[in-house]
Enzyme design. Structure first.
Site, short mmCIF file in Angstrom:
data_model
loop_
_atom_site.label_atom_id
_atom_site.label_comp_id
_atom_site.label_asym_id
_atom_site.label_seq_id
_atom_site.Cartn_x
_atom_site.Cartn_y
_atom_site.Cartn_z
N LYS A 117 -10.40 5.48 3.92
CA LYS A 117 -9.88 4.30 4.66
C LYS A 117 -10.41 4.38 6.09
CE LYS A 117 -5.50 4.09 6.44
NZ LYS A 117 -5.80 3.88 7.87
N GLU A 186 -1.03 -3.46 8.57
CA GLU A 186 0.05 -2.74 9.28
C GLU A 186 0.64 -3.64 10.35
OE1 GLU A 186 -0.97 1.13 10.83
OE2 GLU A 186 0.93 1.30 11.91
O1 KIV Z 1 -2.87 7.61 9.68
C1 KIV Z 1 -2.08 6.98 8.99
O2 KIV Z 1 -1.11 7.50 8.41
C2 KIV Z 1 -2.30 5.56 8.88
C3 KIV Z 1 -1.07 4.76 8.69
C4 KIV Z 1 -0.49 4.45 10.03
C5 KIV Z 1 -1.33 3.59 7.93
O3 KIV Z 1 -3.39 5.09 9.01
#
Ligand code: KIV
Length: 285
Positions: A117, A186
């Site tokens: 991600k 988010e």
């Molecule tokens: O780092 C993380 O846990 C995230 C969340 C805030 C979605 O990217």
């Protein structure tokens, strides 16, 4: 031991077609991963939030690829079947498409991830495309993107005004067209999240504080169990106060050591009388 099948991209899209919400949690260590696997959580994110929840920094920015790889490896050892997503830390993908592909590759090769991600909209579409073209499934992250918290003016809802909401919708389309298998929204208003979900053609839309109308929900594990002492975001629900249980246990442990009620015989090991006498004799020689 829960012997469920490995969660795959196909399985996630099957859930969407059956209208079954997808479950997603953050996780940073082996024992928590074990419990999440047992509970049948579909997806696990090793988030760079570990910089705050596990390492005690004030932001996610100091987290390195090596930090991420070490924690992701531990999580994979605890959860072999959950769909595991590695979160690209600050400056592991922003400098260039090449840096993005190399670091995404590390998550796959060194930590057995199923996907990565990264944060950002249309301006990161070329990073997503490069990663996807390299054969690595990629998730986008829009709305409140913690790596840009300074530019966004703090941890606040994104997309409340019509123009800002339109920009998030355009960004979502750009990421989807670049090949993202999914997008995390988010702290985006619920009706904007609903529109993005309805417009998604082949993309898993997940919500963190963005309402019930996405394909599934993400929560930060530490917020769910009272394990982050500095604050609890409004969007998080506390499902059990493990932090309180742990603190009470620690206070009780310190008291029992001080008043010598710990340890009890069941907490230590003994030597037989004859062996002990022999030891004393050996010492006397
Ligand atoms: O780092 C993380 O846990 C995230 C969340 C805030 C979605 O990217």
């Amino acid at each position: 031991m829960n012997e469920r099948k490995k969660v795959t991209v196909t399985e996630l899209f099957n859930k969407i077609s059956k209208n079954e919400p997808i479950t997603w949690l953050t996780c940073y260590d082996y024992p928590t991963a074990y419990f999440q696997e047992e509970a049948g959580i579909d997806m696990i994110l090793v988030g760079d939030s570990l910089g705050m929840t596990m390492l005690g920094y004030d932001s996610t920015l100091p987290v390195t690829m090596d930090d991420m790889i070490r924690h992701t490896q531990a999580v994979r050892r605890g959860a072999s079947n959950a769909f595991l997503i590695g979160d690209m830390p600050y400056m592991s993908y922003q400098p260039s498409v090449e840096s993005a592909i190399r670091n995404a590759g590390r998550f796959m090769a060194e930590a057995s991830c199923d996907a990565i991600k990264l944060e950002g909209g249309a301006e990161m579409a070329d990073r997503i495309k490069g990663i996807v073209d390299a054969g690595i499934p990629a998730f986008g992250h829009l709305g409140l993107t913690p790596q840009s918290v300074s530019a966004l003016g703090g941890f606040r809802v994104q997309g409340r005004g019509a123009l800002q909401a339109k920009k998030i919708m355009d960004d979502a389309k750009a990421l989807e067209h670049a090949g993202a298998i999914g997008i995390l929204l988010e702290m985006v208003p619920n009706r904007v999240c609903k529109l993005i979900t309805e417009n998604a053609e082949n993309c898993i839309i997940m919500s963190l504080g963005s309402g019930p109308d996405a394909h599934g929900q993400l929560l930060i594990y530490h917020d769910m169990f009272g394990l982050y002492p500095k604050f609890k975001p409004r969007m998080a629900k506390v499902f059990g106060n493990a932090g309180e249980i742990i603190l009470n246990g620690l206070i009780q442990y310190a008291a029992e050591v001080k008043d010598k009620t710990f340890p009890q015989p069941e907490n230590y090991f003994k030597i037989k009388d004859e062996d002990f006498e022999e030891l004393i004799n050996l010492l006397d020689e």
